[in-house]
Design an enzyme around this catalytic site. Structure first.
Site, short mmCIF file in Angstrom:
data_model
loop_
_atom_site.label_atom_id
_atom_site.label_comp_id
_atom_site.label_asym_id
_atom_site.label_seq_id
_atom_site.Cartn_x
_atom_site.Cartn_y
_atom_site.Cartn_z
CG HIS A 117 -1.80 2.56 -8.34
ND1 HIS A 117 -1.87 3.45 -7.30
CD2 HIS A 117 -3.03 2.01 -8.45
CE1 HIS A 117 -3.08 3.42 -6.79
NE2 HIS A 117 -3.81 2.56 -7.47
NE ARG A 135 -3.80 0.22 0.30
CZ ARG A 135 -4.60 -0.12 -0.72
NH1 ARG A 135 -4.55 0.52 -1.86
NH2 ARG A 135 -5.43 -1.14 -0.58
CD GLU A 169 -3.67 5.56 -9.61
OE1 GLU A 169 -4.10 4.63 -10.31
OE2 GLU A 169 -4.24 5.91 -8.56
#
Ligand code: BG6
Length: 289
Positions: free
Chosen positions: A157, A55, A264
């Site tokens: 991302h 994450r 992203e």
């Protein structure tokens, strides 16, 4: 050593003091430091034991963005595909006066049997990271090494570490049509994109190669922000989970949405069709504003 290795990650160190850290799991870049400051967000709750996607950092989305939709073959793959949850290999490194380079690779023989049965194509990914004194480039090459064509999405991302989500401004998207995944409608960007609540938008065919992420806060202390320069990548996703989504994510602190924005660059609005033997490349360069 310009590139040093531990069993689970590589560290790139530039003589200027700039550095980057890349986990083999997902080839996820988790840190980019320049001018003595961290520029990339990594959640304090991120799971780093290879049991789930990391994450934060720059997870690599491939071969599907989000959840695939039946009847497309990607429908049964995990959200954002398998590249970010597969262990990549270190390919090589080099350095010269200006640049420290490290390459990572993933191919069909390295993914799990389950993923391979769900997506039975022969592919090779090469991810190249180039660190200079004040920039970092992340470059993905996708090669179809099999005898069947395949479709893919991909996305860098990138989670940016920012001082304050209420002040950040994303510039370069004016006039671009986007799919608003929160409101479930299509809209056109008018001016700068800002965060005033949950944001999850897919901007398709972004003509500007440069997207500026202005921190808008305490320039003296934080700097002005980051420029994202994209090459071969048409689309931009902007994401901030805001209050409720943050609370629902086990690997993300409830208040962390204040300090991150994902901008992203990728190919996600449409699949790219890659014929047998063909290859595709896309990249971004991050620099200080
Ligand atoms: C973004 C998507 O790219 O990634 C969002 O647009 C999604 O819809 C976000 O919530 C995070 O995804 P994940 O799978 O890492 O929780």
């Amino acid at each position: 050593m310009p590139v040093s290795h531990q069993s689970n990650k590589a560290t790139l160190s530039h003589p200027s003091g700039a550095s980057a850290e890349v986990y083999l799991f997902g080839a996820t870049l988790t840190s980019w430091k320049v001018s003595n400051k961290e520029r990339i967000f990594l959640s304090a709750e991120a799971v780093l034991d290879e049991s789930k996607a990391i994450r934060g950092g720059i997870p690599l989305v491939f071969p599907v963005f989000g959840k695939g939709k039946a009847p497309h073959i990607t429908a049964s793959l995990p959200q954002h595909g398998f590249a970010r949850i597969s262990r990549w290999k270190f390919v090589n490194s080099s350095d010269d006066d200006q640049t420290v380079t490290a390459q990572f690779g993933l191919d069909h023989s390295m993914i799990s049997d389950e993923h391979r049965s769900l997506w039975p194509f022969d592919f090779s990914l090469i991810y190249t990271i180039k660190l200079t004194a004040d920039t970092i480039e992340t470059h993905l090459k996708v090669h179809n090494v099999g005898d069947k064509p395949f479709d893919f999405n991909t996305l860098l991302h990138t989670y940016f570490l920012i001082p304050d989500e209420s002040k950040v401004r994303v510039i370069g998207l004016n006039g671009v049509d986007y799919a608003d995944k929160v409101l479930q409608q299509s809209s056109r960007q008018d001016g700068e994109a800002v965060i005033r609540g949950e944001v999850d938008r897919v901007y398709a065919n972004v003509k500007s190669t440069d997207i500026d992420i202005h921190y808008g806060a305490d320039e003296q202390q934080n700097g002005r922000g980051i420029k994202l320069s994209k090459n071969g990548l048409n689309d931009i996703v902007v994401w901030n989970p805001w209050i409720e989504k943050s609370a629902g994510m086990a690997d993300f602190g409830d208040e962390e949405y204040h300090r991150m924005i994902c901008v992203e660059a990728g190919q996600v609005a449409e699949f790219i069709a890659l014929a047998s033997g063909d290859s595709w490349e896309g990249s971004q360069v991050l620099s200080l504003l």
